[in-house]
Design a protein around this motif. Structure first.
Motif, PDB file in Angstrom:
ATOM      1  N   TYR A 103      -7.070   0.737  15.765  1.00 31.42           N
ATOM      2  CA  TYR A 103      -5.755   0.466  15.159  1.00 31.42           C
ATOM      3  C   TYR A 103      -5.172  -0.760  15.838  1.00 31.42           C
ATOM      4  CZ  TYR A 103      -0.725   1.214  14.177  1.00 31.42           C
ATOM      5  OH  TYR A 103       0.597   1.068  13.797  1.00 31.42           O
ATOM      6  N   SER A 117      -4.349  -0.480   9.710  1.00 34.32           N
ATOM      7  CA  SER A 117      -3.294  -1.485   9.803  1.00 34.32           C
ATOM      8  C   SER A 117      -1.987  -0.878   9.319  1.00 34.32           C
ATOM      9  CB  SER A 117      -3.637  -2.711   8.949  1.00 34.32           C
ATOM     10  OG  SER A 117      -2.523  -3.597   8.871  1.00 34.32           O
ATOM     11  N   SER A 118      -0.895  -1.263   9.948  1.00 31.58           N
ATOM     12  CA  SER A 118       0.427  -0.874   9.441  1.00 31.58           C
ATOM     13  C   SER A 118       1.120  -2.125   8.895  1.00 31.58           C
ATOM     14  CB  SER A 118       1.256  -0.188  10.529  1.00 31.58           C
ATOM     15  OG  SER A 118       1.177  -0.879  11.755  1.00 31.58           O
ATOM     16  N   ALA A 119       0.548  -2.618   7.790  1.00 29.15           N
ATOM     17  CA  ALA A 119       1.097  -3.755   7.029  1.00 29.15           C
ATOM     18  C   ALA A 119       1.027  -5.084   7.764  1.00 29.15           C
ATOM     19  CB  ALA A 119       2.530  -3.478   6.581  1.00 29.15           C
ATOM     20  N   THR A 120       0.192  -5.159   8.809  1.00 29.94           N
ATOM     21  CA  THR A 120      -0.006  -6.442   9.496  1.00 29.94           C
ATOM     22  C   THR A 120      -1.498  -6.756   9.570  1.00 29.94           C
ATOM     23  OG1 THR A 120       0.045  -5.306  11.644  1.00 29.94           O
ATOM     24  CG2 THR A 120       2.106  -6.293  10.871  1.00 29.94           C
ATOM     25  N   PRO A 121      -2.160  -6.921   8.432  1.00 28.16           N
ATOM     26  CA  PRO A 121      -3.602  -7.186   8.452  1.00 28.16           C
ATOM     27  C   PRO A 121      -3.953  -8.498   9.132  1.00 28.16           C
ATOM     28  CG  PRO A 121      -2.710  -7.571   6.263  1.00 28.16           C
ATOM     29  CD  PRO A 121      -1.617  -6.932   7.059  1.00 28.16           C
ATOM     30  N   GLY A 147       0.767   5.081  11.497  1.00 27.80           N
ATOM     31  CA  GLY A 147      -0.423   4.399  11.998  1.00 27.80           C
ATOM     32  C   GLY A 147      -0.992   5.074  13.224  1.00 27.80           C
ATOM     33  N   GLU A 150       0.168 -14.117   0.309  1.00 34.09           N
ATOM     34  CA  GLU A 150      -0.015 -13.624   1.673  1.00 34.09           C
ATOM     35  C   GLU A 150       0.046 -14.772   2.671  1.00 34.09           C
ATOM     36  OE1 GLU A 150      -3.368 -11.294   4.400  1.00 34.09           O
ATOM     37  OE2 GLU A 150      -3.405 -11.085   2.210  1.00 34.09           O
ATOM     38  N   HIS A 196       0.845  -1.182   0.000  1.00 36.19           N
ATOM     39  CA  HIS A 196       0.000   0.000   0.000  1.00 36.19           C
ATOM     40  C   HIS A 196       0.885   1.237   0.000  1.00 36.19           C
ATOM     41  CE1 HIS A 196      -3.944  -1.923   0.839  1.00 36.19           C
ATOM     42  NE2 HIS A 196      -3.198  -2.831   1.454  1.00 36.19           N
ATOM     43  N   ASP A 213      -4.533   0.725   5.100  1.00 32.36           N
ATOM     44  CA  ASP A 213      -3.230   0.152   5.431  1.00 32.36           C
ATOM     45  C   ASP A 213      -2.183   1.202   5.104  1.00 32.36           C
ATOM     46  OD1 ASP A 213      -0.750  -1.260   5.439  1.00 32.36           O
ATOM     47  OD2 ASP A 213      -1.839  -3.143   5.183  1.00 32.36           O
ATOM     48  N   TYR A 220     -11.341   0.882   5.793  1.00 31.63           N
ATOM     49  CA  TYR A 220     -10.071   0.220   6.101  1.00 31.63           C
ATOM     50  C   TYR A 220      -8.940   0.951   5.392  1.00 31.63           C
ATOM     51  CZ  TYR A 220      -6.400  -3.366   6.155  1.00 31.63           C
ATOM     52  OH  TYR A 220      -5.215  -4.045   6.323  1.00 31.63           O
ATOM     53  N   ARG A 227     -10.979  -7.630   3.827  1.00 31.92           N
ATOM     54  CA  ARG A 227     -10.458  -6.260   3.837  1.00 31.92           C
ATOM     55  C   ARG A 227     -11.071  -5.447   2.704  1.00 31.92           C
ATOM     56  NH1 ARG A 227      -5.557  -9.168   4.612  1.00 31.92           N
ATOM     57  NH2 ARG A 227      -4.781  -8.616   2.541  1.00 31.92           N
TER      58      ARG A 227
END
Length: 584
Positions: free
Chosen positions: A350, A303-307, A334, A257, A182, A326, A324, A317
């Motif tokens: 968050y 999310s900060s890249a940890t969905p 975040g 993923e 993202h 990211d 949502y 998502r």
């Protein structure tokens, strides 16, 4: 030559491209051999095989300095630097960790690399030291798996662009972080790929870096030829390599993923060997998110890249749509987005991994705690049962968060309490609320769980007793119960307390304990120093009550066995009981 014969990078220097491709194929088999049995990072390592072969073929480590960012892709590096047995033989798996480690290999692993985005900045420091000493060697950073979205990576690009000497940044562009990428930087990488690296609006050139693109990043010959062009360069240079995450293993290519990190699985099918379908805190959080988006028109999940911390798959998502966001591997952003959205009137949650939240300490203080921005932060993967690599320890979230004023930090002891705290934290509009996600236990409540936590710092007495009061924090209420049960067999009717709040103490309740108690015991899933127990001890300092604090020592530990760590820190219920009896 066979992979098992390689003892150092020198062993591949004389191989031809066909022989190197044979080694690459064996490396992929070794990655699958290890990860299928004990779990690990599958896709990142499979995709980086040719890049890392090229690095060790062209550069001369350890004279040349090779620095890995996050090191999700370091397995091939370890195989070429004398640690291949850790991927071939089950009895040797434990000798090799998941990430680069100077303890494991002081010669080839320059830095610990479990968190993302520092490689470029570390390399700027290495390059400056080299230049000051008038030495002559290459300094190379391998950046990938979404690490460019981290603020420190941008800072490293900026600082590195001002150097007038050798600094090489290899961007392993596999179009993924843990999940999909993202952010605008990845739109730009896509633009560079589509133009075969010829686009005039090149961000890296704008940062004063030379730039070279490799379209066939899983072709070892193409990679080596590109790296040979930049070896010994006298200007900062970016090598942008287009790779396939999961290369060579169909399940990992199709489900990138799911195969970023995989628990033990069947190589033939890719299916997990053990599927836990029972209730867990991640399921509770996911269900809470799905309820909340229907309940609140202004709901926003960050999310900060940890969905995966939300438990939401790609389709779920996507269904959240504008609800949502990211922000990439950028916990600072975040926290700031959480604070900004809360201040703007959104209903915000968050979810962030505790060990990564460390990067955002300034934002927790300045952007959130000091601002009237109600929002809900869920802190995942905390305590001793979550992550066991030294770079991923979750021991220090309680000292970190509770040292900041105006943040209410809650520790649920079971799934129902977790759900209730989430509901309250999001619905209220007065407080900044953080909730510690249960990891150690998936127990259900055997008491009535409160729905409202507005009466701050009120502990819950689950069992009235005397002489000894046991306070079990969050996940470790289960240990506290066992201690109470064992004490009962010794003729001691102990009080059991669930504090719920870990950012403050119930001064009234604690003040009344000395009427019928001699000892107060705190048991917490984290660091003793700076933790909840010490706050209780400080409160009771003049009361005459003896206070025993149980938790983990303030020290780094790596790849520990949970039972051994518990025993070393006197966290086994029997050990706690022995300590209580010796102090009565």
């Amino acid at each position: 030559m066979e992979l098992q014969d390689i003892k150092s990078p020198k062993d591949i220097k004389g191989l031809n491209f066909q022989e190197l491709e044979h080694i690459a194929s064996q490396m992929r088999e070794a990655v699958l051999n290890r990860t299928s049995q004990i779990g690990g990072h599958v896709g990142p390592n499979l995709g980086a095989v040719e890049t890392i072969i090229g690095m060790h073929y062209v550069f001369d480590a350890p004279i040349d300095k090779l620095v890995y960012d996050v090191s999700h892709q370091a397995f091939p590096h370890k195989m070429l630097t004398g640690r291949v047995d850790g991927y071939l033989y089950r009895q040797d798996f434990s000798k090799v960790g998941e990430y680069t480690s100077p303890v494991e290999s002081p010669e080839y692993d320059i830095f610990w690399a479990g968190h993302t985005s520092p490689a470029l900045s570390l390399c700027v420091g290495l390059a400056k030291a080299r230049d000051l000493k008038k030495d002559n060697y290459n300094v190379v950073a391998l950046v990938g798996d979404g690490a460019l979205s981290g603020g420190e990576a941008f800072e490293g690009l900026d600082a590195g662009g001002a150097l007038n000497s050798n600094l090489i940044c290899i961007i392993n562009d596999n179009q993924m972080a843990i999940a999909e990428d993202h952010g605008g930087i990845y739109k730009h990488l896509e633009h560079l790929r589509e133009t075969n690296g010829t686009a005039s609006d090149n961000l890296f050139k704008a940062f004063n870096w030379e730039y070279l693109y490799v379209a066939e990043g899983n072709n070892v010959q193409k990679v080596i030829e590109a790296l040979q062009k930049v070896k010994n360069s006298k200007k900062p240079t970016v090598i942008h390599i287009n790779t396939q995450k999961g290369e060579g293993y169909t399940p990992a290519e199709e489900y990138r993923e799911a195969f970023h990190y995989r628990d033990p699985y069947d190589i033939a099918t890719g299916d997990l060997l053990v599927v836990n379908e029972g209730p867990n805190s991640t399921t509770v959080l996911k269900n809470f998110i799905n309820r909340s988006v229907k309940k609140y028109p202004t709901f926003l999940a960050i999310s900060s890249a940890t969905p995966d911390s939300f438990g939401l798959n790609a389709k779920e998502r996507e269904m959240l749509g504008e609800h949502y966001i990211d922000v990439g591997i950028a916990e600072q952003t975040g926290v700031a987005v959480m604070a900004g959205a809360g201040r703007g009137g959104a209903k915000v949650v968050y979810s962030v991994v505790g060990t990564f939240l460390q990067r955002a300490y300034d934002q927790l203080i300045e952007d959130w705690a000091m601002d009237p921005s109600p929002a809900l932060m869920v802190v995942a993967e905390t305590g001793i049962a979550a992550n066991k690599d030294q770079t991923h320890l979750g021991f220090w979230d309680i000292p970190m968060i509770t040292s900041i004023p105006d943040i209410i930090y809650l520790a649920p002891a079971n799934l129902e309490e977790f759900d209730s705290m989430l509901e309250w934290g999001l619905s209220q509009d007065k407080y900044k609320v953080a909730v510690r996600q249960p990891v150690y236990t998936t127990e259900h409540a055997d008491y009535e769980v409160d729905k409202d936590y507005s009466d701050l710092n009120k502990f819950k007495v689950l069992k009235e007793g005397k002489d000894v009061a046991i306070i079990g924090v969050g996940d470790f209420l289960i240990k506290a119960r066992k201690v109470v049960d064992i004490l009962a067999t010794k003729g001691i009717n102990a009080t059991l307390i669930n504090p719920r709040f870990i950012s403050g103490v119930d001064t009234e309740l604690l003040g009344n304990l000395n009427k019928q108690h001699k000892i107060v015991v705190t048991i917490e899933d984290g660091s003793i120093e700076g933790g909840f127990g010490q706050r209780v001890a400080s409160t009771l300092g003049t009361s005459g009550l003896k206070v025993l604090n149980f938790g983990v020592e303030k020290k780094f530990v790596d790849r520990y066995k949970l039972s051994e760590l518990e025993q070393a820190n006197h966290l086994l219920p029997e050990q706690i009981v022995d300590m209580i009896l010796s102090n009565l």
